[in-house]
Design a protein around this motif. Structure first.
Motif, PDB file in Angstrom:
ATOM      1  N   GLN A  34       0.825  -1.207   0.000  1.00  0.00           N
ATOM      2  CA  GLN A  34       0.000   0.000   0.000  1.00  0.00           C
ATOM      3  C   GLN A  34       0.858   1.255   0.000  1.00  0.00           C
ATOM      4  O   GLN A  34       0.545   2.236  -0.689  1.00  0.00           O
ATOM      5  CB  GLN A  34      -0.918   0.016   1.219  1.00  0.00           C
ATOM      6  CG  GLN A  34      -2.055  -0.985   1.177  1.00  0.00           C
ATOM      7  CD  GLN A  34      -2.853  -0.971   2.467  1.00  0.00           C
ATOM      8  OE1 GLN A  34      -2.388  -1.451   3.507  1.00  0.00           O
ATOM      9  NE2 GLN A  34      -4.046  -0.413   2.399  1.00  0.00           N
ATOM     10  N   GLU A  93      -6.350 -10.418 -11.764  1.00  0.00           N
ATOM     11  CA  GLU A  93      -7.399  -9.854 -10.902  1.00  0.00           C
ATOM     12  C   GLU A  93      -7.656 -10.744  -9.685  1.00  0.00           C
ATOM     13  O   GLU A  93      -7.781 -10.253  -8.555  1.00  0.00           O
ATOM     14  CB  GLU A  93      -8.687  -9.653 -11.692  1.00  0.00           C
ATOM     15  CG  GLU A  93      -9.764  -8.934 -10.881  1.00  0.00           C
ATOM     16  CD  GLU A  93     -10.979  -8.564 -11.712  1.00  0.00           C
ATOM     17  OE1 GLU A  93     -11.905  -7.958 -11.149  1.00  0.00           O
ATOM     18  OE2 GLU A  93     -11.005  -8.877 -12.916  1.00  0.00           O
ATOM     19  N   VAL A 122      -4.810 -10.319  -7.226  1.00  0.00           N
ATOM     20  CA  VAL A 122      -4.904  -9.069  -6.466  1.00  0.00           C
ATOM     21  C   VAL A 122      -5.873  -9.224  -5.297  1.00  0.00           C
ATOM     22  O   VAL A 122      -5.589  -8.795  -4.174  1.00  0.00           O
ATOM     23  CB  VAL A 122      -5.341  -7.901  -7.378  1.00  0.00           C
ATOM     24  CG1 VAL A 122      -5.679  -6.662  -6.548  1.00  0.00           C
ATOM     25  CG2 VAL A 122      -4.242  -7.579  -8.381  1.00  0.00           C
ATOM     26  N   LEU A 123      -7.007  -9.854  -5.555  1.00  0.00           N
ATOM     27  CA  LEU A 123      -7.985 -10.083  -4.488  1.00  0.00           C
ATOM     28  C   LEU A 123      -7.398 -10.978  -3.395  1.00  0.00           C
ATOM     29  O   LEU A 123      -7.646 -10.764  -2.202  1.00  0.00           O
ATOM     30  CB  LEU A 123      -9.255 -10.703  -5.074  1.00  0.00           C
ATOM     31  CG  LEU A 123     -10.069  -9.802  -6.018  1.00  0.00           C
ATOM     32  CD1 LEU A 123     -11.235 -10.595  -6.621  1.00  0.00           C
ATOM     33  CD2 LEU A 123     -10.567  -8.564  -5.300  1.00  0.00           C
ATOM     34  N   MET A 141      -5.053  -8.878  -1.282  1.00  0.00           N
ATOM     35  CA  MET A 141      -5.806  -7.978  -0.401  1.00  0.00           C
ATOM     36  C   MET A 141      -6.373  -8.737   0.791  1.00  0.00           C
ATOM     37  O   MET A 141      -6.406  -8.225   1.915  1.00  0.00           O
ATOM     38  CB  MET A 141      -6.914  -7.288  -1.193  1.00  0.00           C
ATOM     39  CG  MET A 141      -6.391  -6.337  -2.262  1.00  0.00           C
ATOM     40  SD  MET A 141      -7.695  -5.543  -3.232  1.00  0.00           S
ATOM     41  CE  MET A 141      -8.413  -4.467  -1.994  1.00  0.00           C
ATOM     42  N   ILE A 177     -10.707  -2.214   0.878  1.00  0.00           N
ATOM     43  CA  ILE A 177     -10.767  -1.479  -0.381  1.00  0.00           C
ATOM     44  C   ILE A 177     -11.491  -0.145  -0.230  1.00  0.00           C
ATOM     45  O   ILE A 177     -11.236   0.800  -0.975  1.00  0.00           O
ATOM     46  CB  ILE A 177     -11.437  -2.336  -1.475  1.00  0.00           C
ATOM     47  CG1 ILE A 177     -11.204  -1.706  -2.857  1.00  0.00           C
ATOM     48  CG2 ILE A 177     -12.943  -2.483  -1.205  1.00  0.00           C
ATOM     49  CD1 ILE A 177     -11.615  -2.589  -3.997  1.00  0.00           C
ATOM     50  N   THR A 188      -9.008   3.087  -1.868  1.00  0.00           N
ATOM     51  CA  THR A 188      -9.755   2.838  -3.101  1.00  0.00           C
ATOM     52  C   THR A 188      -8.867   2.655  -4.340  1.00  0.00           C
ATOM     53  O   THR A 188      -9.262   1.985  -5.296  1.00  0.00           O
ATOM     54  CB  THR A 188     -10.742   3.989  -3.364  1.00  0.00           C
ATOM     55  OG1 THR A 188     -10.010   5.229  -3.394  1.00  0.00           O
ATOM     56  CG2 THR A 188     -11.799   4.055  -2.275  1.00  0.00           C
ATOM     57  N   LYS A 209      -6.262  -1.402  -5.420  1.00  0.00           N
ATOM     58  CA  LYS A 209      -6.543  -2.550  -6.283  1.00  0.00           C
ATOM     59  C   LYS A 209      -6.133  -2.282  -7.722  1.00  0.00           C
ATOM     60  O   LYS A 209      -5.456  -3.104  -8.356  1.00  0.00           O
ATOM     61  CB  LYS A 209      -8.026  -2.894  -6.218  1.00  0.00           C
ATOM     62  CG  LYS A 209      -8.400  -4.107  -7.075  1.00  0.00           C
ATOM     63  CD  LYS A 209      -9.892  -4.389  -7.021  1.00  0.00           C
ATOM     64  CE  LYS A 209     -10.261  -5.544  -7.947  1.00  0.00           C
ATOM     65  NZ  LYS A 209     -11.725  -5.810  -7.956  1.00  0.00           N
ATOM     66  N   THR A 210      -6.520  -1.120  -8.242  1.00  0.00           N
ATOM     67  CA  THR A 210      -6.185  -0.775  -9.626  1.00  0.00           C
ATOM     68  C   THR A 210      -4.684  -0.636  -9.826  1.00  0.00           C
ATOM     69  O   THR A 210      -4.116  -1.128 -10.804  1.00  0.00           O
ATOM     70  CB  THR A 210      -6.882   0.532 -10.034  1.00  0.00           C
ATOM     71  OG1 THR A 210      -8.294   0.365  -9.918  1.00  0.00           O
ATOM     72  CG2 THR A 210      -6.526   0.912 -11.466  1.00  0.00           C
ATOM     73  N   GLN A 230      -2.980  -4.015  -9.700  1.00  0.00           N
ATOM     74  CA  GLN A 230      -3.332  -4.791 -10.887  1.00  0.00           C
ATOM     75  C   GLN A 230      -2.488  -4.371 -12.085  1.00  0.00           C
ATOM     76  O   GLN A 230      -2.004  -5.224 -12.849  1.00  0.00           O
ATOM     77  CB  GLN A 230      -4.825  -4.606 -11.205  1.00  0.00           C
ATOM     78  CG  GLN A 230      -5.348  -5.575 -12.247  1.00  0.00           C
ATOM     79  CD  GLN A 230      -6.867  -5.631 -12.258  1.00  0.00           C
ATOM     80  OE1 GLN A 230      -7.515  -5.490 -11.224  1.00  0.00           O
ATOM     81  NE2 GLN A 230      -7.433  -5.832 -13.436  1.00  0.00           N
TER      82      GLN A 230
END
Length: 298
Positions: free
Chosen positions: A32, A72, A75-76, A79, A86, A90, A93-94, A97
């Protein structure tokens, strides 16, 4: 010895506690902090790749090996593993990815380039022959080949009367690169071919072009092209991006050669290596993008 010892201690001890302290202070994990504090492109993606590679978590370590279709889901999984909310972060994630697409894409691009390099030129292959003739027509539009095997090939810088023998080292990759540059930058290719016939500073255009394919390939294989491609492509790099880098090398090498004014073509290896070191130095800049400037792009 000291550097090795420090690297070992940092990777296996100090880094863990530093990450733990920063998480307590910021409330964010290292991934992060990188996504939120690093500029998008190579600065961010290289740090993410390094962090994932050193992680003690199998989920995170495996992230650098996932394919495009699995990004994708990966990534989940990350997380969930790192307990990232998320709603509170915000953009994470993007950002992650994109980084994983670049990392995965670089590996896939290398495999595609390597596979093309392993394909030997085959004079019985109609497609191979078609590309070779296309190269001639692009560079020499006002002169027809008198035969398939002819000394005319020397006019565009091959060593003998049959170019197939010159592609042994780089296979079809060498020919595809030559054709790409000649097709998408036709006027520049013809100009460089003309300059390569200089009575004092001349060189074999096609042979040097194949040599520069080897340079581009070795830079890709070593990982040196990561900074360039991560800055150039906000996602999955394609074969065309490798070809475009090759075009940069051809264009810049010609300028470099004439600026250096070598005494003889016999000193080619020395100047080739000097140019190679120059390019590697440029690629150390995390903000670098090496493309042809001020002329049309495909």
């Amino acid at each position: 010895m000291f550097v090795y010892l420090w690297g070992y201690l940092y990777s296996n001890f100090f880094r863990f506690w530093l990450k733990w302290i920063l998480r307590q202070l910021t409330g964010k994990c290292e991934l992060q902090r990188i996504c939120g504090g690093s500029q998008e492109g190579s600065q961010r993606t290289l740090k993410i790749e390094y962090s994932l590679g050193l992680s003690k978590s199998k989920v995170l370590r495996n992230a650098v090996h996932v394919g495009e279709a699995e990004v994708e889901k990966c990534v989940l999984g990350i997380m969930k593993e790192k307990k990232i909310n998320i709603q509170k972060d915000t953009g994470f994630k993007t950002s992650l990815q994109v980084c994983l697409l670049q990392i995965s894409g670089y590996k896939k691009l290398y495999l595609e380039v390597e596979n093309l390099r392993k394909v030997p030129y085959d004079s019985d292959n109609e497609e191979h022959e078609k590309q070779l003739i296309q190269l001639w027509n692009l560079l020499m539009p006002h002169e027809n080949l008198k035969a398939r095997i002819t000394k005319q090939w020397c006019d565009i810088g091959f060593q003998g009367d049959d170019p197939k023998t010159d592609f042994r080292g780089m296979g079809m990759l060498g020919l595809v690169n030559l054709v790409y540059f000649s097709k998408h930058y036709t006027s520049e290719a013809r100009q460089i071919l003309s300059r390569s016939n200089h009575p004092k500073l001349g060189y074999s255009y096609a042979i040097v072009g194949i040599n520069l394919t080897e340079m581009a390939y070795s830079l890709l294989k070593s990982g040196a092209l990561k900074s360039h491609l991560y800055n150039l492509v906000p996602g999955f790099p394609q074969m065309k991006h490798f070809h475009q880098f090759y075009c940069y090398l051809v264009y810049e090498f010609d300028k470099f050669w004439f600026e250096e004014e070598p005494e003889s073509i016999m000193h080619f290896n020395h100047y080739r290596e000097k140019f190679h070191e120059k390019v590697k130095g440029l690629l150390l800049d995390y903000n670098q993008v090496l493309t042809l400037q001020n002329i049309k792009k495909p």
